[in-house]
Design an enzyme around this catalytic site. Structure first.
Site, PDB file in Angstrom:
ATOM      1  CG  ASP A 149      -6.680  -2.761  -3.276  1.00 26.02           C
ATOM      2  OD1 ASP A 149      -7.739  -1.447  -2.794  1.00 26.02           O
ATOM      3  OD2 ASP A 149      -5.741  -2.969  -3.046  1.00 26.02           O
ATOM      4  CG  HIS A 159      -5.973  -1.749   0.521  1.00 26.40           C
ATOM      5  ND1 HIS A 159      -5.175  -1.925  -0.628  1.00 26.40           N
ATOM      6  CD2 HIS A 159      -5.098  -1.150   1.512  1.00 26.40           C
ATOM      7  CE1 HIS A 159      -3.643  -1.128  -0.152  1.00 26.40           C
ATOM      8  NE2 HIS A 159      -3.832  -1.142   1.112  1.00 26.40           N
ATOM      9  CB  SER A 202      -0.674   0.062   1.648  1.00 24.55           C
ATOM     10  OG  SER A 202      -2.205   0.879   1.180  1.00 24.55           O
TER      11      SER A 202
END
Length: 414
Positions: free
Chosen positions: A349, A381, A208
Site C-alpha cells: 500500500d 491501495h 482508507s
C-alpha cells in the site's frame, strides 16, 4: 443471480474508484442538485443546542441510486445533532437506507454504518450528495463506494452512511469524524420511518479515509456512546498514523492532496495558526484547495512536496503540529475498541503504509481484542478496495449471525 449482482457492483465500484480518484476532477454539472453548502436542508439550526447528541432534527426522503441504478431500498437524508472536536453542538446528515424486502434472517435486521472515504473539504465530497446527485455531482470518492453500500443492501441489512466530516468538512479531524459516525448510528436507530429494532446488531465498515473514521469511532464509543453495543468492525487500507500517510503522499503523484488536507486542520484547529507555517505559495495552494475533494486536488498539483509549501522547515516536526497529527491518529489515541475487528490491507500500500496498521492492531490484540487480519502480497491501495470487500462482507455476515470472531493476532508481523 444475487452473486452476479454483487460481482457487478464490486467491479463497477473498483472501476469508478480508479477513474475518479486518479484522474477525474469532481465538478458540478449544470442543472445538478445544489451542493450541501447551498442547500437549506443541511444548515445547522440556531437551536441545535436544544437537541441531544444523535437526536433527529429533520429529514427528507430520497430516491437512492448507485451508478445511476435505483437501489431496492427506501432512503432518507436525516439531519441530526452531533459535536465538534471540543464539544460544541453542531449538526450533520446521514443517509439511512432500508431494503424494500422483508428481513428473513435470524433476529432483527442488522444495521451497518458504512463510512465512505469522504476525503475532501467540501460538501460535494459527502456521501449524502453522491446518493442524491449521482454522477452529476462528480466522481468523488463517495460515488464509487455506493456500490459497496448496494452490496450490503442486497444482504438485507439496513445501512447508515454518515457525512461524518460535519458541516465544515473537517477532513482528518478525529474528534469530529468519530462523533459524527456514532451520532449517525444513534439517529438511524431512533428514526421512526426506518423501523430499526433497538436490539439490532450494529457493524462499522470503512476503507482508507473511511477506515480512519470507523476505527476512531470504535475507539470513542466506550466513553462517548456506551449505550451502543457494536458487533463488528471491518477496516480496509487502514490509516493508523496520519503523519505516515502524509509522508506517503509527499512528492508522489498524489501530492496535490496535501494542501486540500491542510484545510481540514485549519478548520478543526484554528488556535494553532497553521497558516504561519506556510510560505506564500503554500497559502495560495491551500486557499485554492479549500473547496476540493481529493481527486480535484490530486489532478491540480501532482508530485507536490511539503517542502515547497513550508515557511518553517520541517513544519510537521514542530511540536504543535506533531501533537495535532498524533491526536488524530488511531495508533496514538488512548481508546481501545470493544468489538471484534476484521482488517484487510495490501502489503505494498503506497498511501496507507501497512506498518502503522500492524502496530495499532498489535496494541489492540494485547488488550484482548479479537483481530482477524489479512494482508495481500499483490496489489496496492486502490485495487484493495475491491479485492478485500468480499472478505469484509463475509465477516460482517458472520458477526451479524452471532458467530464467534476469528483471531489471527499471533500472525500479525511485528
Amino acid at each position: 443471480m444475487k452473486r452476479t449482482a454483487l460481482v457487478l457492483f464490486l467491479l463497477l465500484s473498483l472501476m469508478a474508484t480508479l477513474s475518479g480518484v486518479v484522474a477525474t476532477p469532481s465538478t458540478q454539472a449544470a442543472g445538478a442538485v445544489p451542493v450541501p453548502e447551498e442547500d437549506p436542508f443541511y444548515a445547522v439550526p440556531a437551536n441545535v443546542a436544544d437537541y441531544d447528541n444523535g437526536e433527529v432534527i429533520s429529514f427528507r426522503p430520497i430516491t437512492p441510486k448507485a451508478f445511476e441504478i435505483p437501489l431496492p431500498a427506501q432512503g432518507w437524508q436525516v439531519l441530526y445533532r452531533t459535536e465538534d472536536r471540543v464539544g460544541r453542538p453542531t449538526a450533520t446528515v446521514t443517509t439511512v437506507l432500508v431494503p424494500d424486502r422483508a428481513w428473513k434472517g435470524a433476529g432483527p435486521r442488522p444495521l451497518l454504518s458504512y463510512q465512505t472515504a469522504e476525503d475532501g473539504v467540501a460538501g460535494k465530497c459527502a456521501p449524502s450528495y453522491a446518493f442524491s446527485a449521482g454522477v452529476r455531482g462528480g466522481l468523488t470518492n463517495a460515488y464509487p463506494e455506493l456500490g459497496l453500500v448496494a452490496m450490503a443492501l442486497l444482504r438485507g441489512w439496513a445501512v447508515s452512511v454518515p457525512d461524518y466530516e460535519g458541516p465544515q468538512s473537517q477532513f482528518l479531524v478525529a474528534g469530529v469524524q468519530a462523533k459524527g459516525v456514532l451520532d449517525g448510528i444513534r439517529a438511524a436507530r431512533s428514526f421512526a420511518p426506518a423501523a430499526i429494532d433497538p436490539a439490532a446488531p450494529i457493524g462499522l465498515w470503512g476503507y482508507s479515509g473511511g477506515s480512519l473514521a470507523s476505527l476512531t469511532a470504535a475507539q470513542f464509543q466506550p466513553t462517548y456512546a456506551p449505550e451502543l453495543r457494536l458487533s463488528a468492525l471491518a477496516l480496509g487500507g487502514l490509516v493508523a498514523n496520519v503523519r505516515a500517510t502524509i509522508d506517503a503522499f509527499d512528492g508522489s503523484v498524489f501530492g496535490g492532496a496535501i494542501p486540500m488536507g491542510i484545510n481540514g486542520f485549519l478548520r478543526g484547529y484554528p488556535e494553532l495558526g497553521i497558516g504561519d507555517y506556510l510560505n506564500e505559495s503554500g497559502r495560495a495552494l491551500v486557499a485554492k484547495a479549500a473547496g476540493d475533494c481529493i481527486n480535484d486536488a490530486v489532478a491540480r498539483r501532482p508530485f507536490l512536496t511539503i517542502a515547497q509549501m513550508e515557511a518553517v522547515p520541517h513544519a510537521l516536526d514542530q511540536a504543535p503540529i506533531a501533537a495535532m497529527l498524533r491526536e488524530n491518529s488511531p495508533l496514538f489515541m488512548p481508546g481501545v475498541p470493544e468489538v471484534p475487528i476484521y482488517h484487510y490491507h495490501a502489503k505494498l500500500d503506497e498511501l496507507a503504509p501497512i506498518g502503522p496498521a500492524r502496530a495499532v492492531l498489535r496494541r489492540f490484540c494485547a488488550a484482548g481484542v479479537d483481530v482477524e487480519s489479512h494482508e495481500t502480497a499483490l496489489g496496492e491501495h486502490l485495487t484493495e478496495v475491491g479485492r478485500g470487500a468480499a472478505g469484509a462482507m463475509q465477516f460482517l455476515a458472520r458477526r451479524f449471525g452471532g458467530k464467534a470472531p476469528r483471531n489471527t493476532c499471533a500472525k500479525i508481523p511485528g
